[in-house]
Design a protein around this motif. Sequence first.
Motif, short mmCIF file in Angstrom:
data_model
loop_
_atom_site.label_atom_id
_atom_site.label_comp_id
_atom_site.label_asym_id
_atom_site.label_seq_id
_atom_site.Cartn_x
_atom_site.Cartn_y
_atom_site.Cartn_z
N PHE A 196 58.80 64.60 -47.06
CA PHE A 196 59.42 65.91 -46.92
C PHE A 196 59.28 66.70 -48.22
O PHE A 196 59.51 66.17 -49.31
CB PHE A 196 60.89 65.78 -46.56
CG PHE A 196 61.13 65.40 -45.13
CD1 PHE A 196 61.18 66.36 -44.15
CD2 PHE A 196 61.28 64.07 -44.78
CE1 PHE A 196 61.39 66.01 -42.82
CE2 PHE A 196 61.49 63.71 -43.46
CZ PHE A 196 61.54 64.68 -42.48
N SER A 197 58.93 67.97 -48.09
CA SER A 197 58.83 68.83 -49.25
C SER A 197 60.21 69.27 -49.71
O SER A 197 61.22 69.06 -49.02
CB SER A 197 58.00 70.07 -48.91
OG SER A 197 58.76 70.96 -48.08
N GLU A 198 60.25 69.93 -50.85
CA GLU A 198 61.45 70.65 -51.24
C GLU A 198 61.57 71.90 -50.38
O GLU A 198 60.62 72.31 -49.70
CB GLU A 198 61.38 71.04 -52.71
CG GLU A 198 60.23 72.00 -53.03
CD GLU A 198 60.16 72.35 -54.50
OE1 GLU A 198 61.14 72.09 -55.22
OE2 GLU A 198 59.13 72.91 -54.92
N TYR A 199 62.75 72.51 -50.39
CA TYR A 199 62.94 73.76 -49.68
C TYR A 199 62.40 74.93 -50.52
O TYR A 199 62.59 74.95 -51.74
CB TYR A 199 64.42 74.01 -49.39
CG TYR A 199 64.98 73.21 -48.23
CD1 TYR A 199 64.99 73.74 -46.95
CD2 TYR A 199 65.51 71.94 -48.43
CE1 TYR A 199 65.52 73.02 -45.88
CE2 TYR A 199 66.03 71.21 -47.38
CZ TYR A 199 66.03 71.76 -46.11
OH TYR A 199 66.54 71.04 -45.06
N LYS A 200 61.77 75.89 -49.85
CA LYS A 200 61.32 77.12 -50.50
C LYS A 200 61.90 78.31 -49.73
O LYS A 200 62.06 78.26 -48.50
CB LYS A 200 59.80 77.20 -50.56
CG LYS A 200 59.19 76.16 -51.52
CD LYS A 200 57.69 76.30 -51.59
CE LYS A 200 57.08 75.29 -52.56
NZ LYS A 200 57.42 75.61 -53.97
N THR A 235 66.16 61.06 -42.29
CA THR A 235 66.01 62.38 -42.88
C THR A 235 67.28 62.92 -43.49
O THR A 235 67.26 63.99 -44.08
CB THR A 235 65.53 63.39 -41.81
OG1 THR A 235 66.57 63.54 -40.83
CG2 THR A 235 64.28 62.89 -41.13
N LYS A 271 65.32 79.38 -45.87
CA LYS A 271 64.77 78.31 -46.70
C LYS A 271 64.06 77.30 -45.80
O LYS A 271 64.65 76.81 -44.84
CB LYS A 271 65.88 77.64 -47.52
CG LYS A 271 66.51 78.59 -48.53
CD LYS A 271 67.70 77.96 -49.24
CE LYS A 271 67.25 76.99 -50.31
NZ LYS A 271 68.40 76.54 -51.14
N GLU A 294 71.60 70.74 -48.54
CA GLU A 294 70.87 71.86 -49.15
C GLU A 294 71.76 73.10 -49.12
O GLU A 294 72.32 73.46 -48.09
CB GLU A 294 69.59 72.11 -48.36
CG GLU A 294 68.76 73.27 -48.86
CD GLU A 294 68.13 73.00 -50.23
OE1 GLU A 294 67.75 73.98 -50.90
OE2 GLU A 294 68.03 71.81 -50.60
N GLN A 298 61.54 73.81 -45.23
CA GLN A 298 61.08 72.50 -45.69
C GLN A 298 59.99 72.03 -44.72
O GLN A 298 60.10 72.23 -43.52
CB GLN A 298 62.25 71.51 -45.69
CG GLN A 298 61.90 70.09 -46.09
CD GLN A 298 63.07 69.14 -45.85
OE1 GLN A 298 63.65 69.12 -44.78
NE2 GLN A 298 63.42 68.37 -46.86
N THR A 351 63.52 73.01 -41.04
CA THR A 351 62.56 71.95 -41.33
C THR A 351 61.50 71.97 -40.24
O THR A 351 61.83 71.94 -39.05
CB THR A 351 63.24 70.57 -41.38
OG1 THR A 351 64.19 70.55 -42.46
CG2 THR A 351 62.21 69.47 -41.61
N PHE A 403 53.21 75.35 -50.68
CA PHE A 403 53.73 73.98 -50.61
C PHE A 403 52.62 73.01 -50.96
O PHE A 403 51.49 73.13 -50.46
CB PHE A 403 54.21 73.65 -49.18
CG PHE A 403 55.46 74.37 -48.75
CD1 PHE A 403 56.70 73.77 -48.87
CD2 PHE A 403 55.38 75.63 -48.20
CE1 PHE A 403 57.84 74.42 -48.44
CE2 PHE A 403 56.52 76.30 -47.77
CZ PHE A 403 57.76 75.69 -47.90
#
Length: 269
Positions: free
Chosen positions: A183-187, A123, A140, A130, A142, A242, A176
Amino acid sequence: MHKINIAFFALLVLLTACQKEGVFQEQLQYADVTISWAYNPNPGVPYAVELNGGLLTDSLIYNDPEGRHNIIMKRFALTANSAHLVVKEGAEKLVILDTMVSVTNKTALRLLQLQPGGQPVVTSGEGEAEPDPESRDMTKLQLIYMHPKFPDSIFVDFFGFNMATWEIDTPYMQRFLLKRGVFSEYKSFRFIHGMNMAFFMDVRDAATGEMIHGYDIDAFQGFVSSISNFTGKPLPDAKLMTAIVDWGEEDNPNAPNIAYDYALFFQNW
């Protein structure tokens, strides 16, 4: 004359050896490699970790109560910017991960195994960290998911909730699009209601739009636990989070037959 020739030959050998040693040192790269578990469903089980055939550790343990085997660091001599990583589980030394990873002079590898018997993923250790949120009133987030209850891709919508007025903010604050095991992007989530800020989520099939599980405010189903405020101030706890989206089985008293989330790892403000 004979003694002079011997002395000259010895000097020549010494100079040649120094030159070869210098070339060898210029070509050789050293990597300080650190490895740890972000999450593992088998706390207390030792894992052996090898890098390019060299043993990094034979006892990497998630949540080691003594704290000696949670994080392992060792210096390796490497000649490329990638290395062969092998992870073996338990006393049987069962290989659960065999992959190539990128390495630099200082490399941090963080392993995440979401299900017993599953293959871990790396990971961290590649790319830049980030960046922090724009301001202190934001987190933020993920996400990742693995549970077979969900289809191969899902939408997870997050709705702001004002606990003072007991009202949901619509439309959703963030959406999302997730693929299983990725793993997604961070929002970013802004705490617009301060200490009264909370979040709910629903989960939909990304291919069909069908609702898999919706939120229920009164039953607190779909309540988001990963991003929250327990600081005593109108600010979030974590700046980076996360979390995993999971499905509660029938025998799970905390989340029976519902979609829910929980934190895997985070960085506090």
